[in-house]
Write a protein that holds these residues in place. Sequence first.
Motif, PDB file in Angstrom:
ATOM      1  N   LEU A 146     -64.016 -61.815 -70.524  1.00 56.25           N
ATOM      2  CA  LEU A 146     -65.452 -61.609 -70.693  1.00 56.25           C
ATOM      3  C   LEU A 146     -66.191 -61.851 -69.380  1.00 56.25           C
ATOM      4  N   VAL A 147     -65.847 -62.937 -68.715  1.00 51.67           N
ATOM      5  CA  VAL A 147     -66.480 -63.246 -67.432  1.00 51.67           C
ATOM      6  C   VAL A 147     -66.089 -62.204 -66.387  1.00 51.67           C
ATOM      7  N   ALA A 148     -64.852 -61.752 -66.428  1.00 51.56           N
ATOM      8  CA  ALA A 148     -64.388 -60.761 -65.457  1.00 51.56           C
ATOM      9  C   ALA A 148     -65.120 -59.435 -65.607  1.00 51.56           C
ATOM     10  N   ILE A 149     -65.268 -58.943 -66.819  1.00 51.28           N
ATOM     11  CA  ILE A 149     -65.839 -57.607 -66.993  1.00 51.28           C
ATOM     12  C   ILE A 149     -67.305 -57.556 -66.587  1.00 51.28           C
ATOM     13  N   VAL A 150     -68.073 -58.599 -66.883  1.00 52.48           N
ATOM     14  CA  VAL A 150     -69.500 -58.545 -66.517  1.00 52.48           C
ATOM     15  C   VAL A 150     -69.672 -58.568 -65.003  1.00 52.48           C
ATOM     16  N   GLU A 151     -68.786 -59.277 -64.297  1.00 55.65           N
ATOM     17  CA  GLU A 151     -68.873 -59.317 -62.841  1.00 55.65           C
ATOM     18  C   GLU A 151     -68.440 -57.991 -62.224  1.00 55.65           C
ATOM     19  N   VAL A 162     -72.675 -64.978 -71.416  1.00 49.63           N
ATOM     20  CA  VAL A 162     -73.136 -65.907 -72.454  1.00 49.63           C
ATOM     21  C   VAL A 162     -73.687 -65.146 -73.655  1.00 49.63           C
ATOM     22  N   PHE A 163     -74.501 -64.149 -73.390  1.00 53.91           N
ATOM     23  CA  PHE A 163     -75.086 -63.326 -74.452  1.00 53.91           C
ATOM     24  C   PHE A 163     -74.000 -62.651 -75.282  1.00 53.91           C
ATOM     25  N   LEU A 164     -73.056 -62.024 -74.605  1.00 51.02           N
ATOM     26  CA  LEU A 164     -71.996 -61.305 -75.311  1.00 51.02           C
ATOM     27  C   LEU A 164     -71.149 -62.245 -76.159  1.00 51.02           C
ATOM     28  N   VAL A 217     -70.346 -70.979 -67.113  1.00 47.91           N
ATOM     29  CA  VAL A 217     -69.008 -71.385 -67.549  1.00 47.91           C
ATOM     30  C   VAL A 217     -69.083 -72.629 -68.424  1.00 47.91           C
ATOM     31  N   ALA A 218     -69.939 -73.569 -68.035  1.00 47.52           N
ATOM     32  CA  ALA A 218     -70.116 -74.772 -68.848  1.00 47.52           C
ATOM     33  C   ALA A 218     -70.683 -74.415 -70.217  1.00 47.52           C
ATOM     34  N   ILE A 219     -71.617 -73.480 -70.248  1.00 47.78           N
ATOM     35  CA  ILE A 219     -72.227 -73.052 -71.518  1.00 47.78           C
ATOM     36  C   ILE A 219     -71.198 -72.371 -72.406  1.00 47.78           C
ATOM     37  N   LEU A 220     -70.402 -71.487 -71.825  1.00 47.77           N
ATOM     38  CA  LEU A 220     -69.379 -70.780 -72.602  1.00 47.77           C
ATOM     39  C   LEU A 220     -68.388 -71.763 -73.232  1.00 47.77           C
TER      40      LEU A 220
END
Length: 244
Positions: free
Chosen positions: A170-175, A17-19, A68-71
């Motif tokens: 984006l979600v993949a890399i942070v995880e 979310v931040f990124l 995910v909802a926020i993004l």
Amino acid sequence: MPMELYLDLVSQPCRAVFLFARIVRIPFEYKSVELASGQQYGEEFGQISAVRKVPVMKDGSFILTESVAILKYMAEKFAGSVPDQWYPADLQKRARVNEYLSWQHSAVRAHGSKVFWFRALVPILTGSAVPKEKMDSALEDLTQSLNMFEKKFLQDRPFIIGEKISLADLVAIVEIMQPVGTGLDVFEGRPTLSSWRDRVKKEIGEELFAEAHKSIMNVDTLPQTFEKNGMLEFLKPRIQKMFN
């Protein structure tokens, strides 16, 4: 008035979310919630979210939980200024983004988080290492998730949906970076995954990527934090349940 984002960058979903907000220049006020200090259990944060998890977005009087909802909310609210590639209007490309976001919860996220807990937090909270058979099983699950990520979602494409980065990447890399914070190089021996990581970092910007991951790359400071604020004793019973 800018939206408020309640975040702790040790958390993978918070980093996503931040990124995203920083990359696409969505104005926001950063509200720090220190998970290691137990601030999510405080009365003040409880008034914001009964879920008591981060991230949380507050847009005026509208409060939204779940990363995910926020993004998706941010991508759609600011669709006029957010490049289409992040959450494409094209039906099939958007479906591919949604497909990955749906799959990752029980795969890369679940398995990467478990390895992180087993390597970084459980020894602190219990005073002993995770039993070898449990650690080996967790590492094997992560390996299988990464294999599927490469085979099914990445294939030979630069990014998950094709030539351009999206919310899925984006979600993949942070995880995937979460276990890296414990000293586990999940990219070793994986040239496809490594090249994808490098492309994602370039799209995000090296400095911003490093800023977002600074906390996770310094998890060795957590023992002192837990000891200082009493969270060690609070979390011990919860951790012990994992091994009973």
